[in-house]
Design a protein around this motif. Structure first.
Motif, PDB file in Angstrom:
ATOM      1  N   MET A  52      10.909   3.929   4.074  1.00  0.00           N
ATOM      2  CA  MET A  52      10.284   4.009   5.372  1.00  0.00           C
ATOM      3  C   MET A  52       8.900   3.321   5.671  1.00  0.00           C
ATOM      4  SD  MET A  52      10.223   6.904   8.134  1.00  0.00           S
ATOM      5  CE  MET A  52      11.826   6.785   8.722  1.00  0.00           C
ATOM      6  N   ARG A  53       8.703   2.366   6.499  1.00  0.00           N
ATOM      7  CA  ARG A  53       7.528   1.865   6.817  1.00  0.00           C
ATOM      8  C   ARG A  53       6.815   2.337   8.075  1.00  0.00           C
ATOM      9  NH1 ARG A  53      11.004  -1.945   5.477  1.00  0.00           N
ATOM     10  NH2 ARG A  53      11.218  -2.626   7.860  1.00  0.00           N
ATOM     11  N   ILE A  54       5.865   3.225   7.926  1.00  0.00           N
ATOM     12  CA  ILE A  54       5.129   3.818   9.244  1.00  0.00           C
ATOM     13  C   ILE A  54       4.186   3.459   9.602  1.00  0.00           C
ATOM     14  CG2 ILE A  54       4.427   6.278   9.769  1.00  0.00           C
ATOM     15  CD1 ILE A  54       6.028   7.390   7.404  1.00  0.00           C
ATOM     16  N   VAL A  55       3.667   3.255  10.843  1.00  0.00           N
ATOM     17  CA  VAL A  55       2.368   2.973  11.558  1.00  0.00           C
ATOM     18  C   VAL A  55       2.022   4.100  12.558  1.00  0.00           C
ATOM     19  CG1 VAL A  55       1.278   1.317  13.357  1.00  0.00           C
ATOM     20  CG2 VAL A  55       2.672   0.409  11.528  1.00  0.00           C
ATOM     21  N   SER A  56       0.740   4.524  12.271  1.00  0.00           N
ATOM     22  CA  SER A  56       0.178   5.478  13.114  1.00  0.00           C
ATOM     23  C   SER A  56      -0.882   4.919  13.871  1.00  0.00           C
ATOM     24  CB  SER A  56      -0.531   6.653  12.320  1.00  0.00           C
ATOM     25  OG  SER A  56      -1.252   7.536  12.664  1.00  0.00           O
ATOM     26  N   LEU A  57      -0.680   5.366  15.050  1.00  0.00           N
ATOM     27  CA  LEU A  57      -1.941   4.986  16.083  1.00  0.00           C
ATOM     28  C   LEU A  57      -2.659   6.105  16.666  1.00  0.00           C
ATOM     29  CD1 LEU A  57       0.441   2.276  18.172  1.00  0.00           C
ATOM     30  CD2 LEU A  57      -1.095   1.869  16.303  1.00  0.00           C
ATOM     31  N   LEU A  58      -2.768   7.046  15.874  1.00  0.00           N
ATOM     32  CA  LEU A  58      -3.592   8.227  16.357  1.00  0.00           C
ATOM     33  C   LEU A  58      -4.272   8.736  15.049  1.00  0.00           C
ATOM     34  CD1 LEU A  58      -1.993  10.947  18.243  1.00  0.00           C
ATOM     35  CD2 LEU A  58      -0.580   9.002  17.381  1.00  0.00           C
ATOM     36  N   PRO A  59      -5.342   9.182  14.868  1.00  0.00           N
ATOM     37  CA  PRO A  59      -5.865   9.911  13.722  1.00  0.00           C
ATOM     38  C   PRO A  59      -5.166  11.233  13.060  1.00  0.00           C
ATOM     39  CG  PRO A  59      -7.492   9.238  14.985  1.00  0.00           C
ATOM     40  CD  PRO A  59      -6.488   9.036  15.636  1.00  0.00           C
ATOM     41  N   SER A  60      -4.624  11.990  14.206  1.00  0.00           N
ATOM     42  CA  SER A  60      -4.054  13.217  13.857  1.00  0.00           C
ATOM     43  C   SER A  60      -2.566  12.794  13.185  1.00  0.00           C
ATOM     44  CB  SER A  60      -3.620  14.166  15.115  1.00  0.00           C
ATOM     45  OG  SER A  60      -3.029  13.400  16.228  1.00  0.00           O
TER      46      SER A  60
ATOM     47  N   ALA B 161       0.052  -9.285  15.649  1.00  0.00           N
ATOM     48  CA  ALA B 161       0.570 -10.196  14.450  1.00  0.00           C
ATOM     49  C   ALA B 161       0.753  -9.293  13.342  1.00  0.00           C
ATOM     50  CB  ALA B 161      -0.514 -11.352  14.178  1.00  0.00           C
ATOM     51  N   LEU B 162      -0.015  -8.352  12.893  1.00  0.00           N
ATOM     52  CA  LEU B 162      -0.201  -7.265  11.896  1.00  0.00           C
ATOM     53  C   LEU B 162       1.107  -6.610  12.045  1.00  0.00           C
ATOM     54  CD1 LEU B 162      -1.041  -6.541   9.288  1.00  0.00           C
ATOM     55  CD2 LEU B 162      -2.902  -5.262  10.366  1.00  0.00           C
ATOM     56  N   ILE B 163       1.439  -5.739  13.245  1.00  0.00           N
ATOM     57  CA  ILE B 163       2.486  -5.223  13.278  1.00  0.00           C
ATOM     58  C   ILE B 163       3.918  -5.915  13.142  1.00  0.00           C
ATOM     59  CG2 ILE B 163       3.691  -3.830  14.915  1.00  0.00           C
ATOM     60  CD1 ILE B 163       1.096  -3.215  16.128  1.00  0.00           C
ATOM     61  N   ARG B 164       3.848  -7.249  13.520  1.00  0.00           N
ATOM     62  CA  ARG B 164       5.088  -8.117  13.321  1.00  0.00           C
ATOM     63  C   ARG B 164       5.305  -8.092  11.869  1.00  0.00           C
ATOM     64  NH1 ARG B 164       3.808 -12.617  16.015  1.00  0.00           N
ATOM     65  NH2 ARG B 164       2.793 -13.406  14.274  1.00  0.00           N
ATOM     66  N   ASP B 165       4.186  -8.277  10.954  1.00  0.00           N
ATOM     67  CA  ASP B 165       4.226  -8.728   9.550  1.00  0.00           C
ATOM     68  C   ASP B 165       4.773  -7.322   8.745  1.00  0.00           C
ATOM     69  OD1 ASP B 165       3.574 -11.059   9.856  1.00  0.00           O
ATOM     70  OD2 ASP B 165       1.334 -10.695   9.408  1.00  0.00           O
TER      71      ASP B 165
END
Length: 304
Positions: free
Chosen positions: A1-9, A78-82
């Motif tokens: 799974m590829r995960i992106v987190s948009l908050l430090p918690s 762009a980075l999220i798309r990549d």
């Protein structure tokens, strides 16, 4: 799974569940655990970064962004798309804290990404623990999440049980100084669990602006200065200026060595696993003879 987190918690939760190797994008504020700083940054602040800003300036700029309905965080589309993430963790609780889920979903539509967006929006200590479970379910790591939540819940109950036998101390948690804000959401509940009578705000309610005269009338015996987004060193500097405010200086806390500055970013502002460390810090502040003293890297007594 590829995960992106948009908050430090959320980043802290992901690492606490042993999923750090699956985390492919974080925010510029994600700095715990230290491994998080090596991850690609997909979200940055839209506020000026060319010089340090005072508490008043930050509050004013945030207000201006809100009035114009402009986001105070930018997304590196762009980075999220990549990355093409399978899961994006964000929130809708506070536009000042992270990119709202609606802004994320709009960006994904523009990029043609089909990521699952999970919004983590706790208002209480129990909600924070549920967010850990929520990330566990979204990542297929339910068992690890259940074990972590169980451990955190046991620590909370140990504080609650010990504090219940002790006198109640009038406690004020200040989340900002100019203008002054009384801490909200999970903070009042933490104070009550730790044996304090929380002042100027109710559990589950958002942080709110207060007048310095309100502070004086409330008569706190203990004041914990926990400016949102500040680490201990900056909080100490800001806390020293509180004594220049006459209504603050006349409180029992200010006259009796009951004013503390804390590392708010690590232990109070971010609704992740370390919020229970924050509870244990509060318990010591309110009842120093009954609870272990925290690390000096977490808290400092402020006085004149």
């Amino acid at each position: 799974m590829r995960i992106v987190s948009l908050l430090p918690s959320a980043t802290e939760i992901v690492f606490a569940l042993g999923l750090g190797d699956q985390l492919d994008g974080v925010t510029y504020e994600c700095d715990f655990p230290p491994q998080a700083t090596s991850k690609p940054v997909v979200s940055d602040s839209a506020l000026p970064q060319d010089r340090p800003l005072s508490a008043r300036e930050i509050d004013g700029l945030v207000g201006e962004f809100m009035q114009r309905h402009e986001p105070i965080y930018t997304l590196d589309k762009a980075l999220i798309r990549d990355i093409q993430p399978d899961l994006i963790l964000t929130q809708d609780l506070c536009r000042v804290c992270a990119v709202p889920s609606g802004q994320v979903e709009q960006a994904l539509q523009e990029l043609g990404c089909t990521s699952t967006v999970v919004s983590l929006d706790p208002h209480s200590l129990g909600d924070i623990l549920e967010c850990v479970a929520q990330v566990g379910r979204a990542t297929g790591s339910e068992a690890r999440a259940e074990a972590l939540v169980s451990d955190l819940r046991q620590r909370v109950e140990r504080v609650r049980t010990r504090a219940a036998r002790l006198p109640t101390i009038r406690t004020l948690c200040l989340e900002w100084s100019d203008p002054p804000y009384a801490g909200g959401h999970w903070i009042p509940e933490m104070v009550e669990i730790a044996g304090g009578a929380n002042l100027l705000n109710a559990p589950g309610e958002p942080s709110r602006t207060v007048a310095w005269r309100e502070v004086a009338v409330a008569g706190p015996e203990v004041v914990v200065f926990m400016p949102c987004g500040y680490y201990l060193e900056d909080a100490e500097l800001e806390a020293e200026r509180l004594f220049d405010v006459p209504d603050f200086a006349e409180t029992s806390a200010a006259r009796g060595d009951g004013v503390y500055a804390v590392d708010a970013s690590s232990y109070f502002s971010r609704p992740g696993p370390r919020i229970v460390d924050g509870l244990e810090i509060l318990a010591w502040v309110i009842h120093p003879d009954a609870f272990p003293e925290p690390s000096p890297e977490a808290i400092t007594r402020i006085g004149r």
